[in-house]
Design a protein around this motif. Structure first.
Motif, short mmCIF file in Angstrom:
data_model
loop_
_atom_site.label_atom_id
_atom_site.label_comp_id
_atom_site.label_asym_id
_atom_site.label_seq_id
_atom_site.Cartn_x
_atom_site.Cartn_y
_atom_site.Cartn_z
N ASP A 322 0.83 -1.21 0.00
CA ASP A 322 0.00 0.00 0.00
C ASP A 322 0.86 1.26 0.00
O ASP A 322 0.51 2.27 -0.62
CB ASP A 322 -0.94 0.00 1.21
N LEU A 327 -1.22 4.88 -1.58
CA LEU A 327 -2.63 4.98 -1.24
C LEU A 327 -2.86 5.91 -0.06
O LEU A 327 -2.07 5.94 0.89
CB LEU A 327 -3.20 3.59 -0.92
N GLU A 328 -3.96 6.63 -0.12
CA GLU A 328 -4.39 7.42 1.01
C GLU A 328 -5.03 6.50 2.04
O GLU A 328 -5.52 5.40 1.71
CB GLU A 328 -5.39 8.49 0.56
N PRO A 329 -5.05 6.92 3.32
CA PRO A 329 -5.67 6.05 4.34
C PRO A 329 -7.11 5.67 4.02
O PRO A 329 -7.55 4.55 4.33
CB PRO A 329 -5.57 6.90 5.61
N LYS A 330 -7.86 6.57 3.37
CA LYS A 330 -9.25 6.27 3.06
C LYS A 330 -9.39 5.24 1.94
O LYS A 330 -10.46 4.62 1.78
CB LYS A 330 -9.98 7.55 2.66
N ASP A 331 -8.34 5.03 1.16
CA ASP A 331 -8.38 4.08 0.06
C ASP A 331 -7.87 2.70 0.44
O ASP A 331 -7.98 1.77 -0.37
CB ASP A 331 -7.55 4.61 -1.12
#
Length: 360
Positions: A322, A327-331
């Motif tokens: 990841d 990736l962003e934490p929300k993704d």
């Protein structure tokens, strides 16, 4: 020799740089091929083992999903170049399942476990409900593979998270089947329209022009038919299928966990974007560490190196994928697993990273 000229400094520098680049890539290819052949030789030991005539060859299911921000073709190429050669050398039978959207693997895995749990429930008294495949199908002398217990191999962290969540939901979720709305069976009778009547009249008049006129006769009395006078209209008849009382599986559930499939994991870091360009260029000239790392992970699956699930080591495995994807934490797909599922889960052991491949 009289016409021979020494190359200019610019030409010499260009040839030297080009030769160095080609030489570095050639050397990396040589190292990668040597490592791959060594791992394939170790995997071939499994292929040479004698197999019992009544036994089935080892089989796994490989799950692929489009990497974040990219297409499924990247996952296919990755599996073909790094994983498939090791599986083929070990004579490992495998099926590849590709997911179109995020969450498809989660749903498929959970449904497999829910079906297995329903099969384990005995038939309720006074019903024709048969849940066990052994009861519904006569025993066959040919042994068959139950795909619900075939080991599942995740290519990448995203797939691993969906498999974990699917196993937990399928092992502990509700067994009751949500009834789907049954569409009404409609029988329609075509209505007689004015347009159709006009077309029929015009066709009749045109045909009369080419026929002889019949002798005149007294017109017959017109009998009015109420049914014929009223134009036919569309009628709708709704046919309701016979309904059976739904089975309350949750009331019959014993709470025992089904047989969980073994889970395997292989890293997959797909770098995209302009910011990752330097790392991608470096990786192009240094593929040997990645071949060794992924090859060792595939080898452990071929050799069936299994062990119990370790929390939190296996729960957070592959998080560096990841990070590589940016990736962003929300993704990031969160993993939610029941403790008793983790206690009964078995995974393929992931070997330690070879030196120099920790960041590959």
């Amino acid at each position: 020799m009289a016409n021979f000229k020494i190359p200019s400094p610019k030409t010499t520098a260009f040839v030297a740089v080009l030769s160095a680049i080609v030489g570095v890539k050639k050397y990396d290819t040589y190292r990668a091929d040597s490592i791959r052949e060594r791992i394939k030789a170790e995997a071939s030991v499994k292929a040479k083992e004698p197999l019992d005539p009544m036994a089935l060859p080892t089989k796994v299911i490989v799950y692929l999903t489009p990497p974040p921000g990219d297409g499924i073709h990247k996952s296919r190429i990755y599996f073909r170049d790094f994983v498939k050669p090791i599986f083929d050398a070990g004579a490992l039978d495998y099926d590849v399942i590709e997911a179109k959207e995020a969450g498809d693997i989660h749903t498929a895995v959970s449904q497999e476990l829910l079906e297995r749990r329903r099969d384990q429930i005995p038939a309720p008294p006074g019903t024709n409900h048969t849940t066990s495949n052994a009861e519904a199908i006569p025993p066959s002398p040919v042994q068959k593979i139950d795909v619900r217990t075939v080991p599942k191999i995740a290519i990448g962290r995203q797939v691993l998270a969906e498999i974990y969540n699917g196993l937990s939901e399928g092992s502990t979720g509700s067994l009751n089947i949500t009834p789907e709305p049954v569409p009404d069976l409609v029988t329609e009778v075509a209505a007689v329209t004015d347009a159709t009547t006009e077309q029929t009249t015009e066709a009749t008049d045109a045909a009369d022009l080419f026929t002889e006129t019949a002798p005149a006769s007294e017109p017959e009395p017109f009998l009015e038919d109420p049914a014929a006078a009223t134009p036919t209209t569309a009628t709708t008849n709704t046919i309701s299928p016979p309904s059976e009382p739904p089975v309350d599986y949750d009331a019959l559930d014993t709470g025992d966990l089904p047989l969980l499939p073994v889970v395997g994991f292989i890293n997959f870091k797909n770098r995209i974007g302009w910011l990752s360009m330097p790392g991608r260029i470096l990786g192009f000239f240094n593929t040997a560490p990645q071949v060794e790392k992924i090859g060792e992970q595939a080898l452990s699956i071929v050799l069936e190196a299994r062990r119990p699930f370790r929390n939190p080591e296996d729960l957070y495995r592959g998080q560096d994928d990841d990070v590589a994807h940016g990736l962003e934490p929300k993704d990031i797909v969160p993993v939610v697993m029941e403790p008793r599922v983790m206690d009964n889960l078995v995974v393929f052991d992931v070997p330690k990273c070879p030196p120099g491949s920790e960041h590959v």
